[in-house]
Write a protein that holds these residues in place. Structure first.
Motif, short mmCIF file in Angstrom:
data_model
loop_
_atom_site.label_atom_id
_atom_site.label_comp_id
_atom_site.label_asym_id
_atom_site.label_seq_id
_atom_site.Cartn_x
_atom_site.Cartn_y
_atom_site.Cartn_z
N ILE A 4 8.01 -12.52 -0.43
CA ILE A 4 6.67 -11.93 -0.41
C ILE A 4 6.61 -10.93 0.73
O ILE A 4 7.05 -11.23 1.85
N ALA A 5 6.06 -9.76 0.43
CA ALA A 5 5.97 -8.69 1.42
C ALA A 5 4.64 -7.97 1.29
O ALA A 5 4.04 -7.94 0.21
N PRO A 6 4.17 -7.38 2.37
CA PRO A 6 2.98 -6.52 2.25
C PRO A 6 3.31 -5.32 1.36
O PRO A 6 4.41 -4.76 1.44
N LEU A 7 2.37 -4.94 0.53
CA LEU A 7 2.56 -3.77 -0.33
C LEU A 7 2.84 -2.53 0.51
O LEU A 7 3.55 -1.62 0.06
N THR A 8 2.32 -2.49 1.74
CA THR A 8 2.56 -1.34 2.61
C THR A 8 4.06 -1.17 2.91
O THR A 8 4.49 -0.07 3.24
N ASP A 9 4.86 -2.23 2.76
CA ASP A 9 6.31 -2.14 2.96
C ASP A 9 7.06 -1.63 1.74
O ASP A 9 8.22 -1.22 1.85
N VAL A 10 6.42 -1.70 0.57
CA VAL A 10 7.07 -1.29 -0.68
C VAL A 10 6.11 -0.42 -1.51
O VAL A 10 5.77 -0.76 -2.65
N PRO A 11 5.67 0.71 -0.95
CA PRO A 11 4.63 1.50 -1.62
C PRO A 11 5.05 2.08 -2.97
O PRO A 11 4.18 2.48 -3.75
N HIS A 12 6.34 2.09 -3.27
CA HIS A 12 6.77 2.59 -4.58
C HIS A 12 6.29 1.69 -5.73
O HIS A 12 6.36 2.09 -6.89
N HIS A 13 5.76 0.51 -5.41
CA HIS A 13 5.21 -0.38 -6.44
C HIS A 13 3.71 -0.18 -6.68
O HIS A 13 3.14 -0.85 -7.54
N ILE A 14 3.08 0.70 -5.96
CA ILE A 14 1.62 0.88 -6.07
C ILE A 14 1.20 1.26 -7.48
O ILE A 14 0.26 0.67 -8.02
N ASP A 15 1.85 2.22 -8.10
CA ASP A 15 1.44 2.67 -9.44
C ASP A 15 1.51 1.54 -10.46
O ASP A 15 0.56 1.33 -11.23
#
Length: 164
Positions: A4-15
């Protein structure tokens, strides 16, 4: 390996996450479309509210859970909220939602939240098993929602005791 990670660490998953969220909850407010959700997710802060956590298997997106300031228009006096708990259907029943919820609760405790709230139409049993307690109901978009709350510090203490 699931992590589990903050979305801020993996922004390519935002869309992808914005599309999942709109598909799941867009009926609650159709004006809250995918582009709006993308902007909200992209504007999150790493150490506060709002913040989304994602479950990943290597770099494959499995699910999410967020902490947001407001989530229920009928209860603007309550803040903050657990929101957007979602696991991609092929990955359900693996404990991912529970792990995501507990991660948000730990974050809430870390940033000093005394009470965290949620609403759910159908997952009261899941949340009850994670230490949440029902305190009412409301109707949103014609659907009865169960209102629940938790004291994050107490939950973190309970999780720490279990780990010993």
């Amino acid at each position: 390996m699931i992590h589990i990670a903050p979305l801020t660490d993996v922004p390519h998953h935002i869309d992808a996450l914005a599309r999942w969220h709109f598909a799941q909850w867009g009926y609650l407010d159709p004006r809250h479309d995918v582009p709006m959700r993308v902007r909200e997710l992209a504007g999150e802060v790493r150490d506060g509210v709002p913040l989304t956590f994602v479950a990943l298997d290597d770099d494959t997106l499995l699910g999410s859970a967020s902490i947001v300031a407001q989530d229920l228009p009928t209860h603007p006096h309550l803040t903050p909220w657990l929101a957007s708990v979602y696991v991609d259907p092929p990955n359900r029943r693996r404990g991912i939602a529970s792990a995501l919820v507990d991660r948000v609760v730990v974050h809430a405790a870390t940033v000093g939240v005394g009470t965290l709230y949620l609403f759910t139409p159908d997952q009261e049993r899941l949340y009850d098993g994670l230490g949440w307690r029902k305190f009412g109901t409301t109707v949103l978009a014609g659907e009865t929602e169960t209102l629940m709350r938790i004291e994050p510090g107490a939950r973190v203490d309970a999780l720490a005791a279990l780990a010993r």
